[in-house]
Design a protein around this motif. Structure first.
Motif, PDB file in Angstrom:
ATOM      1  N   GLY A 189       0.773  -1.227   0.000  1.00 36.46           N
ATOM      2  CA  GLY A 189       0.000   0.000   0.000  1.00 36.46           C
ATOM      3  C   GLY A 189       0.803   1.274   0.000  1.00 36.46           C
ATOM      4  N   HIS A 190       2.036   1.237  -0.545  1.00 33.71           N
ATOM      5  CA  HIS A 190       2.808   2.483  -0.608  1.00 33.71           C
ATOM      6  C   HIS A 190       3.266   2.809  -2.027  1.00 33.71           C
ATOM      7  N   GLU A 191       2.845   2.024  -3.013  1.00 31.27           N
ATOM      8  CA  GLU A 191       3.106   2.326  -4.417  1.00 31.27           C
ATOM      9  C   GLU A 191       1.787   2.233  -5.173  1.00 31.27           C
ATOM     10  N   TYR A 192       1.623   3.118  -6.190  1.00 29.45           N
ATOM     11  CA  TYR A 192       0.336   3.226  -6.876  1.00 29.45           C
ATOM     12  C   TYR A 192       0.532   3.359  -8.384  1.00 29.45           C
ATOM     13  N   TRP A 193      -0.449   2.839  -9.125  1.00 31.37           N
ATOM     14  CA  TRP A 193      -0.452   2.875 -10.580  1.00 31.37           C
ATOM     15  C   TRP A 193      -1.816   3.374 -11.058  1.00 31.37           C
ATOM     16  N   LEU A 194      -1.813   4.091 -12.177  1.00 25.92           N
ATOM     17  CA  LEU A 194      -3.053   4.515 -12.831  1.00 25.92           C
ATOM     18  C   LEU A 194      -3.180   3.767 -14.156  1.00 25.92           C
ATOM     19  N   HIS A 195      -4.234   2.987 -14.288  1.00 25.48           N
ATOM     20  CA  HIS A 195      -4.525   2.286 -15.536  1.00 25.48           C
ATOM     21  C   HIS A 195      -5.554   3.082 -16.323  1.00 25.48           C
ATOM     22  N   ILE A 196      -5.212   3.391 -17.571  1.00 29.46           N
ATOM     23  CA  ILE A 196      -6.137   4.070 -18.471  1.00 29.46           C
ATOM     24  C   ILE A 196      -6.510   3.044 -19.535  1.00 29.46           C
ATOM     25  N   ILE A 197      -7.721   2.532 -19.404  1.00 30.43           N
ATOM     26  CA  ILE A 197      -8.114   1.345 -20.155  1.00 30.43           C
ATOM     27  C   ILE A 197      -9.105   1.705 -21.258  1.00 30.43           C
ATOM     28  N   GLN A 198      -8.750   1.357 -22.493  1.00 29.58           N
ATOM     29  CA  GLN A 198      -9.685   1.385 -23.605  1.00 29.58           C
ATOM     30  C   GLN A 198      -9.944  -0.072 -23.984  1.00 29.58           C
ATOM     31  N   PRO A 199     -11.032  -0.636 -23.491  1.00 32.97           N
ATOM     32  CA  PRO A 199     -11.240  -2.070 -23.664  1.00 32.97           C
ATOM     33  C   PRO A 199     -11.509  -2.456 -25.116  1.00 32.97           C
ATOM     34  N   PRO A 200     -11.306  -3.728 -25.428  1.00 34.49           N
ATOM     35  CA  PRO A 200     -11.507  -4.210 -26.791  1.00 34.49           C
ATOM     36  C   PRO A 200     -12.985  -4.417 -27.113  1.00 34.49           C
ATOM     37  N   ALA A 201     -13.253  -4.755 -28.354  1.00 38.00           N
ATOM     38  CA  ALA A 201     -14.630  -4.986 -28.779  1.00 38.00           C
ATOM     39  C   ALA A 201     -15.135  -6.352 -28.348  1.00 38.00           C
ATOM     40  N   ALA A 202     -14.242  -7.269 -28.080  1.00 38.46           N
ATOM     41  CA  ALA A 202     -14.640  -8.601 -27.630  1.00 38.46           C
ATOM     42  C   ALA A 202     -13.508  -9.202 -26.817  1.00 38.46           C
ATOM     43  N   GLN A 203     -13.852 -10.204 -26.047  1.00 40.35           N
ATOM     44  CA  GLN A 203     -12.871 -10.828 -25.171  1.00 40.35           C
ATOM     45  C   GLN A 203     -13.069 -12.332 -25.181  1.00 40.35           C
TER      46      GLN A 203
END
Length: 571
Positions: A354-368
């Motif tokens: 709990g002392h390091e952090y990340w920001l995910h900027i997600i553009q999801p796909p059309a299918a999975q």
């Protein structure tokens, strides 16, 4: 992308089932930013200016200053604003032109275009962090003061407000931390939830009418029974874009979906989170179509699920799994937000400590698509030894289109010394892979193999294989004459070799001699040089066939070994 399974099926064509093509979709991606913060408070997304705000209250720092990191929608740092005092809560006006921030002793508003402060309003001093919500031209926030941070779960929180430019206390208060949330653009209502404490066993969730100058509580609900079982363990609140639904991240239950009017359970609940996942965050997309549900989970268990906001649609949630130093290990409480058009999801993750952090900027796909390990894991060699390479062979099967880049299988080894990460292995085009490791401890070792997914594939279910790691073999090699005289004596040379770790220094080999009468005697031991070589001399007293045996008894990491040489003694 390493270690993040980006598997939401969203695009301009909307959320679709696995394998169903969309008419058009933006390039799927998960851009990850390592945040310049050591503690996390809040996230706010400004779709009007395409900016993301992340606050760090810098709690415990000697200078008592806070940080607001500002990024664009591509993950580029726009500004790193340092506040005069710690900053916690963030909220945006409906038009996105004003950012409200809760500092230790004031509420500061910023022009979202210039990032310059516009209004500074005094506020009662807090020590535990603020929550901030905006309804129309009014702002509401919590104030909680304790002598120490450890007091915060038991300290009273007050609800304060900024109405008509005047700061005031509303009179509403409760013990412990309080969470605030309002639907974007809602001028009439906001919601307040109470976090649990040692004395408050059955926390509440309440709705407030904010049309007047002072909020009026209407609906309220507690979730525990007469014994307190089932009580709310609040981590996050979200209000749907139309204001009709409230989603609650409840660490004890999962994701609760409620009717906003009376806080009763919605007719159809969300599917349960994966086993082993603890609810930590929730957010509705700005267009009202989707919901993201965050969690804390280990390994390939999903930390994030994305699905239609209406659970009656019946679409299986798409999953994200975060693990490791490139992605973080879990979604933090209050760590999710969307762009207004629903095309980008923003997720703040943290490491286990709990002392390091990340920001995910997600553009999801059309299918999975699904993924799975197939067949039985094999090992080379079949009997591993300490200090020697061990290969774990397997096969990963991926549905749907082939990935643009080779995917990787991660692995961890668990033995008596604990758990150790093993280098990830690339998966070949035919799905085969080999994870390589060098075990360094005797005994049982269990390897867990994981595929955490890529931008178009769900995580695979973990597979394990257990091996028994043995001592490494050694060998004694001898060079001896076929015949020697009693007077001249016998000289034998040799070499001791071992696999795995280096043999210890200072080894002396046991030497025995057996004559033709069967009499065996132990001779002076033979010291081994650093290069493994040794030499021994003997003056036998009897003629005839004589057998010399040189042996090594082994050590903590190596088996013992022996060799014999037969010499005919004459003279």
């Amino acid at each position: 992308m390493t270690g993040a399974a980006v598997v939401a099926a969203l695009g301009s064509a909307g959320l679709v089932a696995a394998g169903t093509p969309a008419a058009h979709a933006a390039t799927a991606s998960d851009e990850v930013v390592k945040l310049p913060i050591s503690s996390y408070s809040a996230i706010a997304v400004d779709s009007a200016h395409e900016r993301v705000y992340v606050s760090d209250n810098n709690r415990g720092n000697w200078d008592n200053k806070g940080v607001i990191a500002v990024y664009d929608f591509e993950g580029h740092l726009v500004s790193k604003m340092t506040t005069d005092t710690r900053v916690s809560g963030l909220a945006l006006s409906a038009d996105g032109n004003t950012l409200y921030t809760g500092e230790r002793a004031r509420i500061v508003t910023y022009d979202a275009t210039t990032l310059k402060p516009t209004v500074v309003s005094n506020a009662y001093e807090e020590t535990c962090g603020r929550e901030v919500a905006v309804t129309g031209d009014k702002a509401w926030w919590t104030t909680q003061s304790g002598s120490y941070v450890s007091d915060c779960p038991e300290t009273r929180s007050d609800l304060d407000g900024l109405v008509g430019g005047v700061h005031g206390r509303t009179g509403w208060n409760a013990k412990g931390r309080l969470a605030l949330e309002a639907a974007p653009g809602d001028t009439k209502r906001f919601f307040m939830g109470q976090e649990p404490s040692s004395t408050e066993k059955d926390p509440f969730l309440a709705a407030f009418d904010a049309e007047g100058d002072n909020p009026v509580r209407d609906a309220v609900r507690r979730f525990g029974d007469s014994e307190g079982k089932g009580a709310l363990r609040l981590k996050d609140l979200a209000v749907s874009a139309d204001g009709k639904r409230v989603a609650v991240a409840d660490a004890a239950y999962g994701t609760r979906l409620l009717n906003a009017g009376d806080l009763s359970d919605a007719g159809t609940p969300y599917q349960a989170l994966p086993e082993g996942a603890t609810s930590s965050a929730v957010a509705f997309s700005g267009d009202g179509k989707y919901v993201a549900r965050g969690a804390a989970a280990a390994g390939s268990t999903a930390d994030l699920l994305v699905q239609p906001a209406d659970p009656a649609d019946g679409v299986t949630p798409f999953e994200f799994a975060f693990e490791g130093p490139l992605d973080g290990d879990r979604v933090v409480p209050r760590g999710l937000d969307w762009s207004k058009d629903g095309k980008r999801l923003f997720a703040v993750t943290a490491n286990a400590a709990g002392h390091e952090y990340w920001l995910h900027i997600i553009q999801p796909p059309a299918a999975q698509y699904d993924s799975r390990f197939t067949g039985t894991l094999g090992t080379t060699p079949s009997k591993p030894v300490v200090g020697e390479p061990l290969g774990i062979r397997g096969r990963l099967e991926l549905d749907g289109p082939a990935p643009a880049e080779p995917v990787k299988v991660a692995a961890v080894r668990k033995d008596a010394d604990g758990t150790q990460e093993v280098a990830a292995a690339k998966v070949a085009a035919d799905g085969s892979f080999t994870v390589l490791d060098v075990p360094d401890r005797l005994g049982e070792a269990t390897y867990t193999l994981r595929f955490l997914g890529d931008v178009t594939h769900r995580p695979a279910e973990d597979v394990t294989v257990t091996v028994d790691v043995a001592k490494a073999p050694t060998a004694v090699e001898l060079t001896a004459p076929a015949e020697a005289t009693r007077a001249g004596g016998v000289e034998i040379t040799g070499r001791l070799t071992g696999q795995g770790r280096a043999l210890p220094s200072g080894i002396s080999l046991k030497v025995t001699r057996t004559d033709r009468f069967g009499t065996t005697g132990e001779l002076t031991s033979a010291p081994v040089a650093a290069d493994g070589t040794f030499k021994l001399r003997d003056l036998p007293s009897k003629r005839g066939r004589t057998v010399y045996e040189v042996s090594y008894g082994g050590d903590a990491l190596h088996e013992g070994s022996a060799a014999r040489a037969t010499v005919r003694i004459t003279g």
